[in-house]
Write a protein that holds these residues in place. Structure first.
Motif, PDB file in Angstrom:
ATOM      1  N   ASP A 133      -6.035   4.585  17.902  1.00 21.26           N
ATOM      2  CA  ASP A 133      -6.609   5.540  16.947  1.00 21.26           C
ATOM      3  C   ASP A 133      -8.053   5.931  17.265  1.00 21.26           C
ATOM      4  OD1 ASP A 133      -4.456   6.029  15.323  1.00 21.26           O
ATOM      5  OD2 ASP A 133      -4.951   4.500  13.847  1.00 21.26           O
ATOM      6  N   SER A 158      -7.518   0.921   9.968  1.00 26.66           N
ATOM      7  CA  SER A 158      -7.229   2.245  10.509  1.00 26.66           C
ATOM      8  C   SER A 158      -6.096   2.921   9.743  1.00 26.66           C
ATOM      9  CB  SER A 158      -6.863   2.133  11.991  1.00 26.66           C
ATOM     10  OG  SER A 158      -6.602   3.404  12.541  1.00 26.66           O
ATOM     11  N   LYS A 159      -5.042   2.178   9.487  1.00 26.43           N
ATOM     12  CA  LYS A 159      -3.891   2.745   8.775  1.00 26.43           C
ATOM     13  C   LYS A 159      -4.305   3.284   7.398  1.00 26.43           C
ATOM     14  CE  LYS A 159       0.527   1.370   6.675  1.00 26.43           C
ATOM     15  NZ  LYS A 159       1.479   0.244   6.465  1.00 26.43           N
ATOM     16  N   LEU A 160      -5.049   2.480   6.650  1.00 31.08           N
ATOM     17  CA  LEU A 160      -5.429   2.895   5.306  1.00 31.08           C
ATOM     18  C   LEU A 160      -6.523   3.957   5.327  1.00 31.08           C
ATOM     19  CD1 LEU A 160      -5.298  -0.500   3.365  1.00 31.08           C
ATOM     20  CD2 LEU A 160      -3.543   1.271   3.591  1.00 31.08           C
ATOM     21  N   TRP A 161      -7.354   3.954   6.364  1.00 34.80           N
ATOM     22  CA  TRP A 161      -8.351   5.021   6.523  1.00 34.80           C
ATOM     23  C   TRP A 161      -7.657   6.379   6.548  1.00 34.80           C
ATOM     24  CZ3 TRP A 161     -13.799   5.050   7.291  1.00 34.80           C
ATOM     25  CH2 TRP A 161     -14.314   6.315   7.588  1.00 34.80           C
ATOM     26  N   TRP A 162      -6.605   6.479   7.341  1.00 37.44           N
ATOM     27  CA  TRP A 162      -5.943   7.771   7.503  1.00 37.44           C
ATOM     28  C   TRP A 162      -5.111   8.143   6.288  1.00 37.44           C
ATOM     29  CZ3 TRP A 162      -8.375  10.657  10.536  1.00 37.44           C
ATOM     30  CH2 TRP A 162      -9.040  10.127  11.644  1.00 37.44           C
ATOM     31  N   LYS A 163      -4.662   7.139   5.542  1.00 34.63           N
ATOM     32  CA  LYS A 163      -3.989   7.452   4.278  1.00 34.63           C
ATOM     33  C   LYS A 163      -4.967   8.137   3.319  1.00 34.63           C
ATOM     34  CE  LYS A 163      -1.519   5.445   0.325  1.00 34.63           C
ATOM     35  NZ  LYS A 163      -0.908   4.232  -0.268  1.00 34.63           N
ATOM     36  N   HIS A 203       0.843  -1.214   0.000  1.00 29.38           N
ATOM     37  CA  HIS A 203       0.000   0.000   0.000  1.00 29.38           C
ATOM     38  C   HIS A 203       0.872   1.256   0.000  1.00 29.38           C
ATOM     39  CE1 HIS A 203      -3.630  -2.371   0.597  1.00 29.38           C
ATOM     40  NE2 HIS A 203      -3.020  -3.009   1.581  1.00 29.38           N
ATOM     41  N   ASP A 204       1.769   1.303  -0.942  1.00 28.28           N
ATOM     42  CA  ASP A 204       2.725   2.413  -0.978  1.00 28.28           C
ATOM     43  C   ASP A 204       2.552   3.318  -2.192  1.00 28.28           C
ATOM     44  OD1 ASP A 204       3.524   0.598  -2.883  1.00 28.28           O
ATOM     45  OD2 ASP A 204       5.564   0.332  -2.111  1.00 28.28           O
ATOM     46  N   LYS A 228      -5.076  -7.436  13.638  1.00 28.41           N
ATOM     47  CA  LYS A 228      -4.305  -6.963  12.485  1.00 28.41           C
ATOM     48  C   LYS A 228      -5.209  -6.404  11.386  1.00 28.41           C
ATOM     49  CE  LYS A 228      -3.875 -11.332   9.874  1.00 28.41           C
ATOM     50  NZ  LYS A 228      -2.935 -12.327   9.306  1.00 28.41           N
ATOM     51  N   ASP A 281      -6.288  -2.914  12.534  1.00 29.99           N
ATOM     52  CA  ASP A 281      -5.148  -1.989  12.457  1.00 29.99           C
ATOM     53  C   ASP A 281      -4.877  -1.569  11.013  1.00 29.99           C
ATOM     54  OD1 ASP A 281      -4.819  -2.034  15.181  1.00 29.99           O
ATOM     55  OD2 ASP A 281      -3.192  -3.511  15.156  1.00 29.99           O
ATOM     56  N   MET A 282      -5.021  -2.499  10.075  1.00 26.66           N
ATOM     57  CA  MET A 282      -4.828  -2.138   8.669  1.00 26.66           C
ATOM     58  C   MET A 282      -5.961  -1.232   8.201  1.00 26.66           C
ATOM     59  SD  MET A 282      -3.078  -2.083   5.972  1.00 26.66           S
ATOM     60  CE  MET A 282      -1.752  -3.231   6.399  1.00 26.66           C
TER      61      MET A 282
END
Length: 387
Positions: free
Chosen positions: A258, A197-202, A152-153, A191, A194-195
């Motif tokens: 988060d 949440s991570k991608l939500w903020w991206k 996801h970069d 996990k 957490d993913m």
């Protein structure tokens, strides 16, 4: 027999009077019907939800599905059907969802990292949490594992079919994060949450306008303007965001790192959204230029109502401020229901504000309606004086 000019006008006046009387009678009848349908008694809320859900199932039965059974459109609808079915005495709706899952082998869509193609995963995870049949989540768990493992970069610029690999448009925030979040709850494996949440903020860092406290649909809308010169913020697009946000929060532990960040975003957006509600209780397709599409729109309205009613139930919102907004929006939603249960005024599939009319309907509008109704039902059951 000759009709004199005077008699002609008398006859014309008589027919006009009769027409006005009939119009008044029918208007009165319609108002009585609207009053009944928008009642805040729990039994009336349950009744109209069932009417809408039954119309949808009857349409599927008699005319077939307009979209693949595992498509995002139906996936959004299933979220509301599950919520209704989870109410006591409504298990027939859950059994119908199980039948659909069995029909498609509990598979999602064909494009692995395309958020739309795994929207249905949230309902699979919810059904698994209830019935504990491993087959319900086995295919989606394998898919989710590959999502977690992906880098996801890529930047979220709207080109090169980025939507097939990243959450580059705001609709994705209803389709994907809740699916991972519900799977996290179902499996006990954080996990996935957490993913999510991570991608939500991206996505939020790219599409959220902090000055307006609203999301652009995607990068292609950054510089577009409405007829009145305002930025283009789509009602359903922001409804997708708020609907997805509360469904992530529903699965987020109190001590998650988060959680407070999500709650702040939720409250900031709703404080903006309530100011954009129209006098009839709805939100039009364009949030900042409602006059350009001067008709109520039920998919955005439904998701906004759901998000607010959920927050009232969780004690996150002030009743004095938000309950009147929720009640007005429920009146707007129920006013769009035809006598046979068809929900009208739902904007067709699209990516920006567009026209609607009384006969415009789509399955995701039904999902939003039912999600709203269930949350309002819960609130009125717990706070009978609020009726």
């Amino acid at each position: 027999m000759m009709i004199t000019q005077m008699n002609y006008f008398k006859i014309k006046l008589m027919f006009f009077s009769i027409a006005m009387l009939c119009s008044t009678w029918f208007t009165g009848f319609a108002n009585v019907a609207d009053s009944r349908d928008s009642s805040f008694k729990t039994e009336d809320i349950a009744k109209i939800m069932k009417r809408v859900a039954d119309w949808q199932f009857n349409t599927w039965h008699t005319k077939g599905f307009n979209h693949r059974k595992a498509d995002w459109t139906n996936g959004a609808c299933y979220t509301g059907i599950f919520a209704l079915g989870n109410m006591k005495g409504n298990e027939k709706y859950l059994k119908a969802l199980v039948d659909i899952g069995n029909d498609v082998g509990w598979n999602t869509g064909h494009i692995r990292f395309y958020a739309d193609d795994y929207c249905v995963g949230q309902t699979y995870a919810q059904l698994y949490s209830k019935y504990r049949e491993q087959k319900m989540i086995t295919p989606f768990t394998l898919l989710a594992d590959s999502i977690v493992a992906a880098p996801h970069d890529e930047p979220l610029n709207w080109r090169n079919n980025i939507q097939k690999r990243e959450w580059a448009w705001c609709d994705a925030l209803f389709m994907a994060p809740p699916s991972l979040a519900y799977l996290s709850t179902a499996t006990g494996n954080q996990k996935y949450l957490d993913m999510a949440s991570k991608l939500w903020w991206k996505t939020t860092d790219f599409l959220y306008d902090p000055a307006e406290r609203l999301y652009f649909r995607d990068e292609s809308y950054f510089n577009k303007k409405e007829k009145n010169g305002a930025k283009v913020f789509w009602s359903r697009g922001n409804g997708w965001v708020l609907g997805g946000l509360v469904r992530v929060l529903e699965n987020m532990p109190e001590n998650h790192h988060d959680r407070e960040r999500f709650i702040k975003l939720y409250k900031d957006m709703l404080a903006r959204i309530v100011r954009l509600q129209q006098p009839d209780g709805s939100w039009h397709a364009s949030l900042l230029d409602p006059a350009s599409f001067p008709v109520k729109e039920m998919s955005g309205t439904g998701f906004f109502c759901y998000a607010m009613a959920w927050g009232l139930n969780k004690g996150l919102l002030d009743e004095k401020t938000y309950l009147p907004v929720v009640k007005k929006s429920w009146v707007a939603l129920t006013s769009a229901v035809h006598p046979d249960g068809k929900l009208g005024y739902v904007q067709p599939i699209g990516a920006s504000p567009d026209k609607v009319d009384a006969n415009s309907t789509e399955v995701y509008g039904v999902g939003a309606f039912l999600l709203s109704g269930v949350e309002i039902y819960k609130y009125m059951k717990a706070h009978p004086k609020a009726r």
